[in-house]
Design a protein around this motif. Structure first.
Motif, PDB file in Angstrom:
ATOM      1  N   ARG A   1      -4.286 -48.443 -41.225  1.00 29.37           N
ATOM      2  CA  ARG A   1      -4.615 -48.070 -42.598  1.00 29.37           C
ATOM      3  C   ARG A   1      -4.138 -49.142 -43.573  1.00 29.37           C
ATOM      4  O   ARG A   1      -3.185 -49.872 -43.345  1.00 29.37           O
ATOM      5  CB  ARG A   1      -4.045 -46.699 -42.934  1.00 29.37           C
ATOM      6  CG  ARG A   1      -2.581 -46.390 -43.129  1.00 29.37           C
ATOM      7  CD  ARG A   1      -1.537 -47.316 -42.835  1.00 29.37           C
ATOM      8  NE  ARG A   1      -0.237 -46.781 -43.231  1.00 29.37           N
ATOM      9  CZ  ARG A   1       0.536 -47.308 -44.189  1.00 29.37           C
ATOM     10  NH1 ARG A   1       0.149 -48.385 -44.827  1.00 29.37           N
ATOM     11  NH2 ARG A   1       1.693 -46.767 -44.460  1.00 29.37           N
TER      12      ARG A   1
ATOM     13  N   ALA B   1      -3.160 -49.032 -47.579  1.00 33.65           N
ATOM     14  CA  ALA B   1      -2.853 -47.925 -48.494  1.00 33.65           C
ATOM     15  C   ALA B   1      -2.479 -48.401 -49.897  1.00 33.65           C
ATOM     16  O   ALA B   1      -1.343 -48.301 -50.327  1.00 33.65           O
ATOM     17  CB  ALA B   1      -1.707 -47.100 -47.895  1.00 33.65           C
TER      18      ALA B   1
ATOM     19  N   GLU C   1      -3.440 -44.436 -52.668  1.00 38.26           N
ATOM     20  CA  GLU C   1      -2.224 -43.634 -52.893  1.00 38.26           C
ATOM     21  C   GLU C   1      -2.109 -43.304 -54.387  1.00 38.26           C
ATOM     22  O   GLU C   1      -1.476 -44.016 -55.161  1.00 38.26           O
ATOM     23  CB  GLU C   1      -1.006 -44.376 -52.356  1.00 38.26           C
ATOM     24  CG  GLU C   1      -1.192 -44.663 -50.869  1.00 38.26           C
ATOM     25  CD  GLU C   1       0.084 -44.717 -50.059  1.00 38.26           C
ATOM     26  OE1 GLU C   1       1.055 -45.354 -50.506  1.00 38.26           O
ATOM     27  OE2 GLU C   1       0.111 -44.099 -48.969  1.00 38.26           O
TER      28      GLU C   1
ATOM     29  N   ARG D   1       2.504 -53.649 -43.522  1.00 35.76           N
ATOM     30  CA  ARG D   1       2.649 -53.601 -44.988  1.00 35.76           C
ATOM     31  C   ARG D   1       3.704 -54.606 -45.431  1.00 35.76           C
ATOM     32  O   ARG D   1       4.336 -55.265 -44.605  1.00 35.76           O
ATOM     33  CB  ARG D   1       3.024 -52.185 -45.436  1.00 35.76           C
ATOM     34  CG  ARG D   1       4.331 -51.678 -44.869  1.00 35.76           C
ATOM     35  CD  ARG D   1       4.579 -50.243 -45.325  1.00 35.76           C
ATOM     36  NE  ARG D   1       5.703 -49.641 -44.635  1.00 35.76           N
ATOM     37  CZ  ARG D   1       5.953 -48.343 -44.641  1.00 35.76           C
ATOM     38  NH1 ARG D   1       5.174 -47.508 -45.308  1.00 35.76           N
ATOM     39  NH2 ARG D   1       6.996 -47.861 -43.995  1.00 35.76           N
TER      40      ARG D   1
ATOM     41  N   HIS E   1       8.679 -52.465 -48.418  1.00 33.77           N
ATOM     42  CA  HIS E   1       8.700 -51.070 -47.949  1.00 33.77           C
ATOM     43  C   HIS E   1       9.671 -50.845 -46.796  1.00 33.77           C
ATOM     44  O   HIS E   1       9.807 -49.723 -46.324  1.00 33.77           O
ATOM     45  CB  HIS E   1       7.293 -50.641 -47.533  1.00 33.77           C
ATOM     46  CG  HIS E   1       6.402 -50.405 -48.709  1.00 33.77           C
ATOM     47  ND1 HIS E   1       6.574 -49.334 -49.556  1.00 33.77           N
ATOM     48  CD2 HIS E   1       5.369 -51.110 -49.206  1.00 33.77           C
ATOM     49  CE1 HIS E   1       5.667 -49.395 -50.515  1.00 33.77           C
ATOM     50  NE2 HIS E   1       4.937 -50.458 -50.338  1.00 33.77           N
TER      51      HIS E   1
HETATM   52  N1  GLU Z   1       0.942 -47.740 -51.710  1.00 36.65           N
HETATM   53  C1  GLU Z   1       1.900 -48.676 -51.233  1.00 36.65           C
HETATM   54  C2  GLU Z   1       1.762 -49.961 -51.983  1.00 36.65           C
HETATM   55  O1  GLU Z   1       0.727 -50.223 -52.556  1.00 36.65           O
HETATM   56  C3  GLU Z   1       1.718 -49.038 -49.793  1.00 36.65           C
HETATM   57  C4  GLU Z   1       2.368 -48.097 -48.913  1.00 36.65           C
HETATM   58  C5  GLU Z   1       2.249 -48.403 -47.474  1.00 36.65           C
HETATM   59  O2  GLU Z   1       1.531 -49.323 -47.047  1.00 36.65           O
HETATM   60  O3  GLU Z   1       2.852 -47.655 -46.736  1.00 36.65           O
HETATM   61  O4  GLU Z   1       2.698 -50.731 -52.002  1.00 36.65           O
END
Ligand code: GLU
Length: 432
Positions: free
Chosen positions: A3, A5, A39, A196, A200
């Motif tokens: 995914r 996101a 998100e 990602r 994170h």
């Molecule tokens: N929505 C998050 C962002 O744009 C990414 C979250 C993820 O990849 O888990 O940083």
């Protein structure tokens, strides 16, 4: 299933695009689907229309996906899972007010200690919980053992229970926090590997702990990509123009060149210039360097020029706002001095625009214009030049300067002898 996101909270950053590209490549390599999850649960930070912009960029970069999901559509699952955790006594209601928690946070700061929730509400007697009309959040109980995350790029990273803490999964307004929504959604989508940004990394043990508490025992793989630094060695931010994908596109960088560059940096590719289809053959997520990479505009410009050279003439012509193949071929000559489509346009457009001739050459240029307009068609530059020279009786600087100005609108540039072959069919329009 993989995914990407994105949050619809701002312009797409090159770091996000790099994440999207890597997810796409790995999904192709593993023969798994890629989904896009917008998100959008943080209503205050969402910006209207950003989701559409992100999807358009993915489209432009050839990042295709099997499904598009908006996180807000999963809210009922988030609530159901939070209730499940409460029921299993793996989570608890917390009545501490935001003001109280802020005070505790300040105290920890003053004592130079990391703030940790004091678990005050974890063991409240049942009667204090059931009839309590005060607003509450739901916190997950912290893990009771070290969490070890195996990351394809960072290696093994461990987190102690205190670092994970008994953190909030549902806010007072009954909306899920980012970590909770993300962890539940990844579980529901049966994600195999999360790729990602490394910003994170600190969320990862929390999300892992959420899923473990929900008795999900599939181990998700991780790859956290290092950040991209600017010229001064700081994290590239909104203040750096080049961090915005939109800006790079407007500056005339080709999507395939930007992709090439983002796959190349901090990596060990077998060659410097490639297409995404080739990268799918050799890309290895384990080869990505764990140290930050520095954004190098000169390198991107070099790569862009190479991709421009590789376009077919008709396609290049279209990028510049023309239709004919000759203009693409002409633009390739100008690649000596230009590296983006914007720079090429700045070279090609003046050729077809009305010319501004310096006073000292005005007379010669007028004479020459007349002559070119009335000249027969010459296939070869030599014949064309001889004819105009003869008719105007101009020579040397008085011939070549006005000729270049009339044909290209610039004082300097490639050899007129070289570009004549691409201009000869348009002479009337060029000197009008
Ligand atoms: N929505 C998050 C962002 O744009 C990414 C979250 C993820 O990849 O888990 O940083």
């Amino acid at each position: 299933m993989l995914r990407f996101a994105p949050s619809p909270t701002g312009d797409m950053h090159i770091g996000n695009l790099r994440v999207a590209l890597f997810n796409y490549i790995v999904s192709k390599q593993r023969n798994e689907d890629l989904i896009i999850r917008i998100e959008d649960t943080d209503k205050e930070r969402n910006i209207e229309g950003k989701d559409k912009e992100i999807l358009d960029i993915l489209d432009l970069f050839g990042i295709t996906y099997s499904q598009l999901i908006y996180q807000s559509a999963n809210l009922r699952f988030h609530s159901a899972m939070a209730l499940q955790l409460l029921h299993d006594k793996k989570a608890f209601s917390c009545f501490c007010s935001p003001e109280w928690l802020e005070k505790k946070r300040e105290e920890a700061k003053e004592a130079k200690k990391a703030y940790r929730y004091d678990d005050a509400c974890e063991n409240l007697p049942a009667e204090l919980v059931i009839d309590n009309m005060n607003p509450f959040t739901i916190r997950i109980k912290k893990p009771d053992a070290t969490i070890i995350i195996k990351d394809h790029i960072k290696g093994e990273v461990s987190f102690e229970p205190a670092e994970v803490d008994s953190f909030i999964i549902m806010r007072q307004d009954k909306t899920p926090t980012y970590n909770f929504a993300c962890a539940v959604d990844d579980m529901l989508a049966d994600i195999s590997i999360i790729i990602r940004g490394e910003d994170h990394m600190s969320n990862t043990p929390k999300q892992d702990h959420i899923r473990a508490s929900l008795n999900y025992d599939k181990k998700i793989e991780y790859a956290h990509l290092p950040i991209i630094l600017n010229d001064s060695g700081k994290k590239m931010s909104k203040r750096d123009d080049a961090s915005s994908v939109k800006w790079l596109l407007e500056e005339g960088f080709l999507p395939e060149a930007i992709s090439n560059y983002l796959i190349l940096i901090g990596n060990k590719p077998p060659k410097e210039i490639f297409q995404m289809s080739e990268a799918i053959e050799w890309f290895n997520i384990n080869n990505i360097s764990k140290s930050p990479v520095r954004f190098d505009m000169d390198m991107l410009r070099h790569i862009n020029r190479e991709h421009l050279k590789g376009l077919d003439n008709k396609e290049l012509s279209r990028y510049l706002g023309f239709a004919d193949e000759e203009i693409g071929a002409l633009a390739k000559v100008y690649l000596e001095e230009a590296q983006t489509t914007k720079e090429l346009r700045e070279k090609i457009q003046p050729i077809f625009a009305p010319k501004i001739i310096p006073v000292e050459f005005e007379e010669q240029a007028n004479l020459m214009r007349n002559c070119i307009q009335n000249a027969p068609y010459f296939d070869s530059y030599e014949e064309f030049k001889n004819h105009i020279m003869q008719e105007t009786a101009l020579k040397g600087k008085n011939f070549f300067k006005p000729l270049r100005l009339l044909l290209t609108g610039a004082e300097h540039g490639p050899d007129v002898a070289e570009i004549y072959q691409y201009l000869k069919n348009y002479l009337g329009e060029i000197v009008k």
